[in-house]
Design a protein around this motif. Structure first.
Motif, PDB file in Angstrom:
ATOM      1  N   TYR A 175       0.843  -1.199   0.000  1.00  0.00           N
ATOM      2  CA  TYR A 175       0.000   0.000   0.000  1.00  0.00           C
ATOM      3  C   TYR A 175       0.877   1.247   0.000  1.00  0.00           C
ATOM      4  O   TYR A 175       1.875   1.307   0.720  1.00  0.00           O
ATOM      5  N   VAL A 177     -10.948  -2.100   0.482  1.00  0.00           N
ATOM      6  CA  VAL A 177     -11.157  -3.553   0.513  1.00  0.00           C
ATOM      7  C   VAL A 177     -12.370  -3.911   1.375  1.00  0.00           C
ATOM      8  O   VAL A 177     -12.741  -3.175   2.294  1.00  0.00           O
ATOM      9  N   THR A 178     -12.982  -5.055   1.070  1.00  0.00           N
ATOM     10  CA  THR A 178     -14.200  -5.475   1.780  1.00  0.00           C
ATOM     11  C   THR A 178     -14.190  -6.971   2.078  1.00  0.00           C
ATOM     12  O   THR A 178     -15.216  -7.641   1.992  1.00  0.00           O
ATOM     13  N   GLY A 179     -13.014  -7.493   2.441  1.00  0.00           N
ATOM     14  CA  GLY A 179     -12.948  -8.922   2.782  1.00  0.00           C
ATOM     15  C   GLY A 179     -13.399  -9.182   4.203  1.00  0.00           C
ATOM     16  O   GLY A 179     -14.009  -8.334   4.854  1.00  0.00           O
ATOM     17  N   GLY A 180     -13.057 -10.359   4.677  1.00  0.00           N
ATOM     18  CA  GLY A 180     -13.369 -10.727   6.057  1.00  0.00           C
ATOM     19  C   GLY A 180     -14.770 -11.283   6.201  1.00  0.00           C
ATOM     20  O   GLY A 180     -15.530 -11.365   5.266  1.00  0.00           O
ATOM     21  N   LEU A 209     -16.181 -13.283  -4.223  1.00  0.00           N
ATOM     22  CA  LEU A 209     -15.033 -12.592  -3.627  1.00  0.00           C
ATOM     23  C   LEU A 209     -13.893 -12.559  -4.635  1.00  0.00           C
ATOM     24  O   LEU A 209     -13.378 -13.599  -5.047  1.00  0.00           O
ATOM     25  N   GLU A 210     -13.533 -11.332  -5.030  1.00  0.00           N
ATOM     26  CA  GLU A 210     -12.377 -11.134  -5.910  1.00  0.00           C
ATOM     27  C   GLU A 210     -11.183 -10.817  -5.012  1.00  0.00           C
ATOM     28  O   GLU A 210     -11.349 -10.255  -3.931  1.00  0.00           O
ATOM     29  N   LYS A 265     -10.009  -7.126   7.538  1.00  0.00           N
ATOM     30  CA  LYS A 265     -11.150  -6.488   6.877  1.00  0.00           C
ATOM     31  C   LYS A 265     -10.773  -5.164   6.224  1.00  0.00           C
ATOM     32  O   LYS A 265     -11.427  -4.736   5.278  1.00  0.00           O
ATOM     33  N   THR A 266      -9.756  -4.496   6.762  1.00  0.00           N
ATOM     34  CA  THR A 266      -9.390  -3.186   6.215  1.00  0.00           C
ATOM     35  C   THR A 266      -8.100  -3.217   5.404  1.00  0.00           C
ATOM     36  O   THR A 266      -7.751  -2.222   4.781  1.00  0.00           O
ATOM     37  N   ARG A 267      -7.382  -4.331   5.419  1.00  0.00           N
ATOM     38  CA  ARG A 267      -6.095  -4.377   4.702  1.00  0.00           C
ATOM     39  C   ARG A 267      -5.975  -5.475   3.652  1.00  0.00           C
ATOM     40  O   ARG A 267      -5.263  -5.290   2.657  1.00  0.00           O
ATOM     41  N   PRO A 323      -6.472  -7.488   0.471  1.00  0.00           N
ATOM     42  CA  PRO A 323      -7.103  -7.051  -0.784  1.00  0.00           C
ATOM     43  C   PRO A 323      -8.128  -8.041  -1.343  1.00  0.00           C
ATOM     44  O   PRO A 323      -7.879  -8.786  -2.272  1.00  0.00           O
ATOM     45  N   PHE A 324      -9.314  -8.003  -0.708  1.00  0.00           N
ATOM     46  CA  PHE A 324     -10.480  -8.767  -1.167  1.00  0.00           C
ATOM     47  C   PHE A 324     -11.616  -7.774  -1.418  1.00  0.00           C
ATOM     48  O   PHE A 324     -11.729  -6.770  -0.714  1.00  0.00           O
ATOM     49  N   TRP A 325     -12.456  -8.131  -2.392  1.00  0.00           N
ATOM     50  CA  TRP A 325     -13.635  -7.300  -2.669  1.00  0.00           C
ATOM     51  C   TRP A 325     -14.839  -8.211  -2.857  1.00  0.00           C
ATOM     52  O   TRP A 325     -14.797  -9.158  -3.636  1.00  0.00           O
ATOM     53  N   LYS A 326     -15.929  -7.876  -2.147  1.00  0.00           N
ATOM     54  CA  LYS A 326     -17.141  -8.686  -2.206  1.00  0.00           C
ATOM     55  C   LYS A 326     -18.139  -8.086  -3.185  1.00  0.00           C
ATOM     56  O   LYS A 326     -18.423  -6.881  -3.116  1.00  0.00           O
ATOM     57  N   GLN A 327     -18.693  -8.937  -4.025  1.00  0.00           N
ATOM     58  CA  GLN A 327     -19.805  -8.523  -4.873  1.00  0.00           C
ATOM     59  C   GLN A 327     -21.001  -9.429  -4.553  1.00  0.00           C
ATOM     60  O   GLN A 327     -20.888 -10.651  -4.662  1.00  0.00           O
ATOM     61  N   TRP A 341     -21.288  -4.190  -5.809  1.00  0.00           N
ATOM     62  CA  TRP A 341     -20.078  -4.271  -4.986  1.00  0.00           C
ATOM     63  C   TRP A 341     -20.389  -3.785  -3.581  1.00  0.00           C
ATOM     64  O   TRP A 341     -21.008  -2.741  -3.405  1.00  0.00           O
ATOM     65  N   VAL A 342     -19.949  -4.537  -2.609  1.00  0.00           N
ATOM     66  CA  VAL A 342     -20.130  -4.141  -1.208  1.00  0.00           C
ATOM     67  C   VAL A 342     -19.224  -2.951  -0.926  1.00  0.00           C
ATOM     68  O   VAL A 342     -18.065  -2.939  -1.319  1.00  0.00           O
ATOM     69  N   GLU A 343     -19.789  -1.936  -0.274  1.00  0.00           N
ATOM     70  CA  GLU A 343     -18.980  -0.765   0.068  1.00  0.00           C
ATOM     71  C   GLU A 343     -18.283  -0.961   1.397  1.00  0.00           C
ATOM     72  O   GLU A 343     -18.835  -1.559   2.320  1.00  0.00           O
ATOM     73  N   ALA A 344     -17.061  -0.442   1.494  1.00  0.00           N
ATOM     74  CA  ALA A 344     -16.327  -0.508   2.756  1.00  0.00           C
ATOM     75  C   ALA A 344     -17.087   0.276   3.811  1.00  0.00           C
ATOM     76  O   ALA A 344     -17.686   1.312   3.520  1.00  0.00           O
TER      77      ALA A 344
END
Lengths: 83, 158
Positions: A61, A80-83, B50-51, B117-119, B121-125, B134-137
């Motif tokens: 980053y 990002v939106t994981g977890g 999940l990308e 969750k904040t670091r 690099p995953f993105w949920k759709q 796309w799910v927003e942070a």
């Protein structure tokens, strides 16, 4: 340099990755984003809200002042939106 | 200590047993499993994709795990995060921490979830009746991560 796009940035740009030569005069992340924005089309659409864009250079980053060089892997993506 | 990123499901019991074995005489083990919800607000979810950023994801999770090990005396830990298409009720993420005492195990597990969750690099759709979105942070996730202070967990915008 190799540019990567993820999530809705990928959709707006219209591609997952591309190779571009380091643009003349570009030395920082902010400069690179300005150059991409200037290409118009999907790139400009993806970069419309700069506050929603996160950047990693060589998988670390970085902020807008970070240096970019030819050969770098630069990834652009939303928060990002994981977890 | 181990981190995995995979499309396939994980077996919580098997992973717990492995951490228990690796943790030797740890007095406490905390397990957190994140699961795909069936609703996004008031809209039912049919699936979630999940990308991720393959090159960076494992490195970032390893960094987060190393940070947890620096902060708490962990006997063993494990982080597994899935990617690809998932359905309501499917496992998404597994965090296990083992320590001599419960407080370190609880805190480290919470820290790992907050930071990934904040670091990571995953993105949920999510796919809903109104199409994919796309799910927003969430700001609340940033707040949860920020309370652990020290090195800022949230990447600056560019």
């Amino acid at each position: 340099m190799k540019l990567l796009y993820f999530a809705w940035l990928r959709e707006k740009v219209g591609m997952a990755d591309e190779q571009v030569p380091l643009p003349a005069g570009v030395t920082t992340v902010a400069g690179l984003l300005d150059w991409l924005d200037g290409r118009g089309g999907g790139h400009a659409a993806a970069l419309k809200d700069r506050s929603a864009v996160r950047v990693a250079v060589n998988q670390e980053y970085v902020g807008p002042d970070a240096a970019v060089a030819d050969g770098d892997e630069v990834a652009l993506f939303p928060p990002v939106t994981g977890g | 200590m181990s981190v995995r990123v995979q499309a396939e499901d994980f077996d919580v019991a098997a992973e717990l047993a492995a951490v228990r074995e690796a943790g030797g005489g740890a007095g406490g083990i905390v397990t957190f499993t994140g699961i795909v919800r069936d609703m996004a607000g008031d809209r039912p979810i049919s699936s979630m994709t999940l990308e991720h950023y393959p090159g960076m994801t494992v490195r970032e999770l390893e960094r987060i795990e190393a940070e947890a090990q620096d902060r708490w005396p962990l006997a063993a830990s494990r982080v597994i995060h899935r990617y690809g298409k998932l359905f309501p009720g499917d496992n998404i993420v597994l965090v296990i921490t083992a320590s001599a005492h419960r407080q370190a195990a609880f805190e480290a597990a919470e820290f790992l979830v907050d930071w990934l969750k904040t670091r990571a690099p995953f993105w949920k759709q999510e796919a809903t009746g109104s199409g994919p979105h796309w799910v927003e942070a969430k700001a609340s996730d940033d707040d949860a991560a920020a309370r652990w202070a020290a090195s800022p967990p949230v990447a600056r915008s560019a």
